[in-house]
Design a protein around this motif. Structure first.
Motif, PDB file in Angstrom:
ATOM      1  N   GLU A  18       0.813  -1.218   0.000  1.00 39.28           N
ATOM      2  CA  GLU A  18       0.000   0.000   0.000  1.00 39.28           C
ATOM      3  C   GLU A  18       0.850   1.274   0.000  1.00 39.28           C
ATOM      4  OE1 GLU A  18      -3.115   2.374   2.923  1.00 39.28           O
ATOM      5  OE2 GLU A  18      -2.814   0.229   3.247  1.00 39.28           O
ATOM      6  N   ILE A  19       1.897   1.302   0.829  1.00 39.68           N
ATOM      7  CA  ILE A  19       2.644   2.556   1.006  1.00 39.68           C
ATOM      8  C   ILE A  19       3.947   2.628   0.223  1.00 39.68           C
ATOM      9  CG2 ILE A  19       1.636   2.911   3.293  1.00 39.68           C
ATOM     10  CD1 ILE A  19       4.290   2.015   4.529  1.00 39.68           C
ATOM     11  N   GLY A  20       4.437   1.482  -0.266  1.00 44.34           N
ATOM     12  CA  GLY A  20       5.659   1.481  -1.060  1.00 44.34           C
ATOM     13  C   GLY A  20       6.921   1.341  -0.222  1.00 44.34           C
ATOM     14  N   LYS A  21       8.020   1.083  -0.909  1.00 39.70           N
ATOM     15  CA  LYS A  21       9.289   0.737  -0.261  1.00 39.70           C
ATOM     16  C   LYS A  21       9.849   1.852   0.610  1.00 39.70           C
ATOM     17  CE  LYS A  21      13.893  -1.058  -1.332  1.00 39.70           C
ATOM     18  NZ  LYS A  21      14.819  -1.508  -2.397  1.00 39.70           N
ATOM     19  N   LYS A  22       9.802   3.097   0.133  1.00 38.20           N
ATOM     20  CA  LYS A  22      10.421   4.207   0.863  1.00 38.20           C
ATOM     21  C   LYS A  22       9.746   4.429   2.220  1.00 38.20           C
ATOM     22  CE  LYS A  22      11.855   9.032   0.333  1.00 38.20           C
ATOM     23  NZ  LYS A  22      11.828  10.244  -0.542  1.00 38.20           N
ATOM     24  N   LYS A  23       8.421   4.542   2.229  1.00 38.33           N
ATOM     25  CA  LYS A  23       7.694   4.768   3.477  1.00 38.33           C
ATOM     26  C   LYS A  23       7.785   3.549   4.393  1.00 38.33           C
ATOM     27  CE  LYS A  23       4.299   8.256   2.079  1.00 38.33           C
ATOM     28  NZ  LYS A  23       2.872   8.571   1.892  1.00 38.33           N
ATOM     29  N   TRP A  24       7.771   2.363   3.791  1.00 44.23           N
ATOM     30  CA  TRP A  24       7.867   1.138   4.585  1.00 44.23           C
ATOM     31  C   TRP A  24       9.207   1.092   5.319  1.00 44.23           C
ATOM     32  CZ3 TRP A  24      11.095  -3.214   4.381  1.00 44.23           C
ATOM     33  CH2 TRP A  24      10.678  -4.314   5.151  1.00 44.23           C
ATOM     34  N   ASN A  25      10.291   1.468   4.641  1.00 40.37           N
ATOM     35  CA  ASN A  25      11.604   1.470   5.287  1.00 40.37           C
ATOM     36  C   ASN A  25      11.673   2.480   6.433  1.00 40.37           C
ATOM     37  OD1 ASN A  25      14.084  -0.232   4.258  1.00 40.37           O
ATOM     38  ND2 ASN A  25      12.734   0.089   2.492  1.00 40.37           N
ATOM     39  N   LYS A  26      10.978   3.599   6.267  1.00 39.16           N
ATOM     40  CA  LYS A  26      10.931   4.578   7.350  1.00 39.16           C
ATOM     41  C   LYS A  26      10.232   3.970   8.571  1.00 39.16           C
ATOM     42  CE  LYS A  26      10.480   9.559   7.798  1.00 39.16           C
ATOM     43  NZ  LYS A  26      10.097  10.828   7.166  1.00 39.16           N
ATOM     44  N   ARG A  27       9.147   3.252   8.304  1.00 38.34           N
ATOM     45  CA  ARG A  27       8.439   2.571   9.388  1.00 38.34           C
ATOM     46  C   ARG A  27       9.333   1.518  10.050  1.00 38.34           C
ATOM     47  NH1 ARG A  27       2.092   1.512   7.629  1.00 38.34           N
ATOM     48  NH2 ARG A  27       1.540   3.716   7.269  1.00 38.34           N
ATOM     49  N   MET A  28      10.100   0.793   9.235  1.00 41.48           N
ATOM     50  CA  MET A  28      10.975  -0.247   9.768  1.00 41.48           C
ATOM     51  C   MET A  28      12.063   0.344  10.665  1.00 41.48           C
ATOM     52  SD  MET A  28      10.059  -3.314   9.312  1.00 41.48           S
ATOM     53  CE  MET A  28      11.553  -3.849  10.151  1.00 41.48           C
ATOM     54  N   GLN A  29      12.572   1.502  10.313  1.00 39.98           N
ATOM     55  CA  GLN A  29      13.567   2.153  11.170  1.00 39.98           C
ATOM     56  C   GLN A  29      12.967   2.468  12.543  1.00 39.98           C
ATOM     57  OE1 GLN A  29      14.794   5.046   7.919  1.00 39.98           O
ATOM     58  NE2 GLN A  29      16.765   4.792   8.934  1.00 39.98           N
ATOM     59  N   TYR A  30      11.726   2.920  12.525  1.00 37.01           N
ATOM     60  CA  TYR A  30      11.027   3.206  13.778  1.00 37.01           C
ATOM     61  C   TYR A  30      10.814   1.916  14.576  1.00 37.01           C
ATOM     62  CZ  TYR A  30       7.088   4.248  16.879  1.00 37.01           C
ATOM     63  OH  TYR A  30       6.256   4.350  17.969  1.00 37.01           O
ATOM     64  N   VAL A  31      10.346   0.868  13.914  1.00 39.34           N
ATOM     65  CA  VAL A  31      10.088  -0.409  14.585  1.00 39.34           C
ATOM     66  C   VAL A  31      11.364  -0.969  15.205  1.00 39.34           C
ATOM     67  CG1 VAL A  31       9.553  -2.850  14.131  1.00 39.34           C
ATOM     68  CG2 VAL A  31       8.012  -1.073  13.309  1.00 39.34           C
ATOM     69  N   LEU A  32      12.462  -0.906  14.479  1.00 42.67           N
ATOM     70  CA  LEU A  32      13.716  -1.441  15.012  1.00 42.67           C
ATOM     71  C   LEU A  32      14.224  -0.625  16.193  1.00 42.67           C
ATOM     72  CD1 LEU A  32      15.617  -2.567  11.781  1.00 42.67           C
ATOM     73  CD2 LEU A  32      14.389  -3.972  13.450  1.00 42.67           C
ATOM     74  N   SER A  33      13.958   0.678  16.194  1.00 39.84           N
ATOM     75  CA  SER A  33      14.356   1.499  17.343  1.00 39.84           C
ATOM     76  C   SER A  33      13.546   1.109  18.582  1.00 39.84           C
ATOM     77  CB  SER A  33      14.189   2.995  17.036  1.00 39.84           C
ATOM     78  OG  SER A  33      12.823   3.369  17.008  1.00 39.84           O
ATOM     79  N   VAL A  34      12.269   0.772  18.368  1.00 41.10           N
ATOM     80  CA  VAL A  34      11.410   0.352  19.476  1.00 41.10           C
ATOM     81  C   VAL A  34      11.842  -1.012  20.012  1.00 41.10           C
ATOM     82  CG1 VAL A  34       9.056  -0.350  20.120  1.00 41.10           C
ATOM     83  CG2 VAL A  34       9.411   1.712  18.738  1.00 41.10           C
ATOM     84  N   THR A  35      12.046  -1.983  19.125  1.00 37.02           N
ATOM     85  CA  THR A  35      12.411  -3.336  19.578  1.00 37.02           C
ATOM     86  C   THR A  35      13.767  -3.323  20.287  1.00 37.02           C
ATOM     87  OG1 THR A  35      13.243  -3.838  17.349  1.00 37.02           O
ATOM     88  CG2 THR A  35      11.031  -4.593  17.873  1.00 37.02           C
ATOM     89  N   LYS A  36      14.679  -2.494  19.814  1.00 34.13           N
ATOM     90  CA  LYS A  36      15.991  -2.381  20.448  1.00 34.13           C
ATOM     91  C   LYS A  36      15.842  -1.889  21.890  1.00 34.13           C
ATOM     92  CE  LYS A  36      20.402   0.094  19.884  1.00 34.13           C
ATOM     93  NZ  LYS A  36      21.148   1.018  18.978  1.00 34.13           N
TER      94      LYS A  36
END
Length: 230
Positions: free
Chosen positions: A168-186
């Protein structure tokens, strides 16, 4: 003679199987078929039986996309919890295939083949949903359905970074979300090492921390053998 393990990966879109030697070497290459459209236990078991009819093996290990405890399925968000809740899949596989069987969450199984066995380690899979597993000194810990914890504006991880969100949102926005998710899990889990697998892991395009390792299904292939060593 050393036991040959049939390793089965039950996914939302495909069911895959291979056989492994005691050392985790592939004996019969991964074969895959589409997951049946109505993915109820009867259809999935019939599909597995047909898929492995020419395989030779002594025991069965299976990874399932949901919450599994003691071989019993409690949730199956991508296959239909209504079909699966309370199903003793380990027992059903034993009856269907005629061999002893063990079943865990699919991320648990993949991680068993990937982790170093030292310290506190976490496995995540990026695909239809967000799979997670945890290990202490190589032992798989009780499964947590982190995927269904809210991560952003009421959305859980599955909705926020799953395959549907990527499309739905594409690779660029998805990667931004992934950076946020990884900061949370860390911050939340303070793991010694994090392993990331699943089909969408190939879409990550930013630099990962030194203690984050990208893996694939082949890297974790001997999880099916290690499940019997737990």
């Amino acid at each position: 003679m050393a036991a040959i393990t049939l390793s089965i990966d039950i996914g939302g879109s495909k069911i895959k199987a291979c056989t492994l030697s005691k050392s985790g070497k592939i004996l019969q290459e991964y074969t895959k078929v589409p997951t049946p459209q109505s993915a109820n236990p009867k259809n999935v078991l019939a599909t597995i039986k047909e898929l492995v009819q020419t395989f030779k093996y002594d025991r069965v290990s299976a990874g399932f996309p949901g919450y599994v405890r003691d071989g019993i399925v409690h949730t199956a968000p991508n296959l239909g919890t209504g079909y699966w809740a309370g199903i003793n899949l380990a027992e059903e596989l034993m009856v269907t295939l005629g061999k002893p069987a063990r079943v865990v969450n699919d991320a648990d199984l993949l991680g068993l083949g990937c982790v170093s066995g030292k310290g506190f380690e976490m496995m995540t899979t990026l695909g239809t949903g967000f799979g997670t597993a945890f290990y202490l000194e190589g032992k798989v810990l009780p499964h947590l359905e982190v995927a269904h914890h809210p991560i952003h504006k009421g959305q859980d991880y599955d909705a926020f970074i799953g395959e549907a969100a990527y499309n739905e949102i594409g690779k660029k926005k998805w990667n931004k979300r992934m950076q946020y998710v990884l900061s949370v899990t860390k911050t939340v889990f303070n793991y010694d090492r994090l392993y990331i697998g699943g089909g969408l892991s190939r879409k990550l395009d930013f630099k990962l921390d030194d203690n984050i390792i990208l893996v694939n299904n082949i890297d974790g292939i001997d999880g099916g053998v290690k499940l019997w060593e737990q």
